[in-house]
Scaffold this active site. Structure first.
Site, PDB file in Angstrom:
ATOM      1  CB  SER A 124      38.706 -10.353  -5.757  1.00 15.65           C
ATOM      2  OG  SER A 124      38.599 -11.494  -5.315  1.00 15.65           O
ATOM      3  CE1 TYR A 148      34.586 -10.906  -8.982  1.00 17.14           C
ATOM      4  CE2 TYR A 148      35.932 -12.373  -7.681  1.00 17.14           C
ATOM      5  CZ  TYR A 148      35.254 -11.332  -7.930  1.00 17.14           C
ATOM      6  OH  TYR A 148      35.520 -10.223  -6.841  1.00 17.14           O
ATOM      7  CE  LYS A 152      36.163  -7.901  -9.190  1.00 16.94           C
ATOM      8  NZ  LYS A 152      35.384  -6.543  -8.953  1.00 16.94           N
TER       9      LYS A 152
HETATM   10  N1  LIG Z   1      31.670  -9.745  -1.434  1.00 17.73           N
HETATM   11  C1  LIG Z   1      32.812 -10.512  -1.344  1.00 17.73           C
HETATM   12  O1  LIG Z   1      33.206 -11.265  -1.053  1.00 17.73           O
HETATM   13  C2  LIG Z   1      34.053  -9.701  -2.520  1.00 17.73           C
HETATM   14  C3  LIG Z   1      35.077 -10.151  -2.336  1.00 17.73           C
HETATM   15  C4  LIG Z   1      36.142  -9.441  -3.292  1.00 17.73           C
HETATM   16  C5  LIG Z   1      35.824  -8.663  -4.054  1.00 17.73           C
HETATM   17  N2  LIG Z   1      34.458  -8.246  -4.162  1.00 17.73           N
HETATM   18  C6  LIG Z   1      34.256  -7.176  -5.133  1.00 17.73           C
HETATM   19  O2  LIG Z   1      33.327  -6.131  -4.362  1.00 17.73           O
HETATM   20  C7  LIG Z   1      32.330  -5.518  -5.190  1.00 17.73           C
HETATM   21  C8  LIG Z   1      31.085  -5.413  -4.574  1.00 17.73           C
HETATM   22  O3  LIG Z   1      30.867  -6.688  -4.097  1.00 17.73           O
HETATM   23  P1  LIG Z   1      29.417  -7.030  -3.344  1.00 17.73           P
HETATM   24  O4  LIG Z   1      29.588  -8.002  -2.153  1.00 17.73           O
HETATM   25  O5  LIG Z   1      28.803  -5.808  -2.493  1.00 17.73           O
HETATM   26  O6  LIG Z   1      28.446  -7.366  -4.665  1.00 17.73           O
HETATM   27  P2  LIG Z   1      26.987  -7.211  -4.671  1.00 17.73           P
HETATM   28  O7  LIG Z   1      26.570  -8.072  -5.731  1.00 17.73           O
HETATM   29  O8  LIG Z   1      26.319  -7.084  -3.160  1.00 17.73           O
HETATM   30  O9  LIG Z   1      26.806  -5.605  -4.961  1.00 17.73           O
HETATM   31  C9  LIG Z   1      27.333  -5.195  -6.236  1.00 17.73           C
HETATM   32  C10 LIG Z   1      26.217  -4.167  -6.841  1.00 17.73           C
HETATM   33  O10 LIG Z   1      26.541  -3.682  -8.082  1.00 17.73           O
HETATM   34  C11 LIG Z   1      25.276  -3.616  -8.795  1.00 17.73           C
HETATM   35  N3  LIG Z   1      25.516  -3.706 -10.412  1.00 17.73           N
HETATM   36  C12 LIG Z   1      26.077  -4.853 -10.944  1.00 17.73           C
HETATM   37  N4  LIG Z   1      25.776  -4.455 -12.273  1.00 17.73           N
HETATM   38  C13 LIG Z   1      25.679  -3.257 -12.217  1.00 17.73           C
HETATM   39  C14 LIG Z   1      25.704  -2.193 -13.444  1.00 17.73           C
HETATM   40  N5  LIG Z   1      26.024  -2.638 -14.708  1.00 17.73           N
HETATM   41  N6  LIG Z   1      25.376  -1.049 -13.278  1.00 17.73           N
HETATM   42  C15 LIG Z   1      25.075  -0.426 -11.943  1.00 17.73           C
HETATM   43  N7  LIG Z   1      25.286  -1.269 -10.949  1.00 17.73           N
HETATM   44  C16 LIG Z   1      25.315  -2.666 -10.963  1.00 17.73           C
HETATM   45  C17 LIG Z   1      24.420  -4.516  -8.151  1.00 17.73           C
HETATM   46  O11 LIG Z   1      22.969  -4.397  -8.503  1.00 17.73           O
HETATM   47  C18 LIG Z   1      24.723  -4.552  -6.811  1.00 17.73           C
HETATM   48  O12 LIG Z   1      23.962  -3.756  -6.001  1.00 17.73           O
HETATM   49  C19 LIG Z   1      32.480  -6.476  -6.535  1.00 17.73           C
HETATM   50  O13 LIG Z   1      33.136  -5.861  -7.527  1.00 17.73           O
HETATM   51  C20 LIG Z   1      32.880  -7.618  -6.050  1.00 17.73           C
HETATM   52  O14 LIG Z   1      33.585  -8.331  -7.286  1.00 17.73           O
HETATM   53  C21 LIG Z   1      33.494  -8.776  -3.280  1.00 17.73           C
END
Ligand SMILES: NC(=O)c1ccc[n+]([C@@H]2O[C@H](COP(=O)([O-])OP(=O)(O)OC[C@H]3O[C@@H](n4cnc5c(N)ncnc54)[C@H](O)[C@@H]3O)[C@@H](O)[C@H]2O)c1
Length: 337
Positions: A124, A148, A152
């Site tokens: 991120s 957070y 990362k």
């Molecule tokens: N969306 C954003 O703005 C953004 C920005 C930068 C980085 N990220 C990173 O991208 C990744 C995905 O983000 P997102 O927006 O899709 O998030 P999200 O919360 O929509 O998806 C994360 C998924 O991981 C699953 N999950 C959580 N813990 C788990 C576990 N222990 N075992 C199995 N599944 C598990 C959740 O059920 C969910 O479906 C994350 O790591 C997040 O930190 C997201």
């Protein structure tokens, strides 16, 4: 041979699953559905025209991972699973460190056991913290300002060390800026659990009449209209960034920013959502929030140079697809579906 997507039922994982399926890859979605719903799998299938394999399991549980790696011939892993709310991480740092670190540790161990050494990790822009100068490039020092972002940055360090120790690893960390939008078919989109923390879902709620007004934190920044600048990237461009990283044959540890290289102010985003939706969005000026930078946008040229990837969607497309998806969800809620 198949690609395992952890957290594949979440926002970014589901769109990447669709793109991989569209490109004829075999895809396994592993998710424990704590932050998503099983319905998202039907949406992936509808958008891609075919279904992924699905494994309900916890990525920080060795037995669950073992089951998946025994069952499938996993070729590469895209690791999206994780907790992602910066604000929540300040209140519950232990939860964030345990979940994000333990999940990744378990995953890396099982990958090593099964000699699967290709990993794409969801990092991120939060690893940079508040930067002095723009745009933010991969060589900008890491300086996270919340648990957070620290989680990362810690994971990136682990990945770098592992790739250093064993040159067979091919590890890519993708540092996302602000993903928004939905698949153009509107079969799949973002479904934030509970009250959304990100600006786009909040604007969509306002446009759909689900909230009265939007709070704009900081209208006196040194930017063209006084509001904060961020780099919004279409979720399908982001998905394509993963396809490019998966295609790369580079060994070692590599990091790339995934952004557009364009900054958009809060008011510009509000105006665009108003334009594509035809709805008025009321907003209220609020004081700056501590820790919020005035601007944050990417230099994404390394990904273009080394992966041949470049974001191509416009802000209008991001907002239009996000709005169309929101309209669909709003209609379904009204029908009680
Ligand atoms: N969306 C954003 O703005 C953004 C920005 C930068 C980085 N990220 C990173 O991208 C990744 C995905 O983000 P997102 O927006 O899709 O998030 P999200 O919360 O929509 O998806 C994360 C998924 O991981 C699953 N999950 C959580 N813990 C788990 C576990 N222990 N075992 C199995 N599944 C598990 C959740 O059920 C969910 O479906 C994350 O790591 C997040 O930190 C997201």
């Amino acid at each position: 041979m198949a690609i395992l997507i952890t957290g594949g039922a979440g926002y970014l994982g589901s769109h990447t699953a669709v793109r991989l399926l569209e490109k004829e890859n075999d895809v396994i979605v592993m998710d424990n559905f704590t932050r998503s719903s099983a319905e998202q799998i039907n949406r992936i299938t509808a958008a891609a025209g075919r279904a992924p394999e699905v494994e309900d399991g916890d990525v920080k549980t060795k037995e669950d991972l073992e089951r998946v790696f025994q069952k499938y011939n996993v070729e590469a892993v895209i690791h999206f699973a994780g907790l992602k709310a910066a604000g929540e991480s300040v209140e519950k740092p232990l939860l964030y460190y345990r979940e994000n670190l333990q999940m990744t540790l378990c995953l890396l161990e099982i990958m090593e056991d099964y000699q699967v050494k290709k990993l794409i990790f969801s990092s991120s822009a939060a690893v940079y913290g508040n930067c002095e100068s723009m745009p933010v490039s991969e060589s900008t020092p890491k300086n996270p300002i919340n648990p957070y972002g620290h989680s990362k940055a810690m994971i990136e360090q682990m990945l770098e060390d592992i790739a250093q120790a064993d040159p067979a690893w091919q590890i890519t960390a993708l540092r996302y800026f602000n993903p928004v939008g939905a698949h153009p078919s509107i079969a799949v989109g973002e479904n934030p659990a509970g009250t959304p923390a990100n600006l786009m879902p909040i604007l969509l709620e306002a446009a759909a009449g689900e909230r009265d007004a939007v709070d704009v934190y900081g209208t006196d920044y040194d930017t063209k209209d006084g509001t904060g600048i961020r780099d919004y990237i279409h979720v399908m461009d982001l998905a394509d960034g993963h396809i490019a990283a998966a295609a790369s044959q580079k060994h070692g540890f590599h990091v790339y920013n995934l952004g557009t290289g364009r900054g958009t102010t809060v008011l510009e985003l509000i105006n665009m959502v108003e334009r594509v939706s035809g709805k008025h969005i009321a907003w209220e000026a609020k004081a700056r929030r501590p820790g919020d930078p005035a601007e944050n946008w990417a230099d994404a040229s390394r990904a273009e140079r080394e992966l041949g990837w470049k974001a191509s969607c416009t802000l209008e497309e991001m907002c239009l697809h996000a709005w169309k998806w929101k309209e669909e969800m709003h209609k379904n809620t009204q029908k009680g579906e």
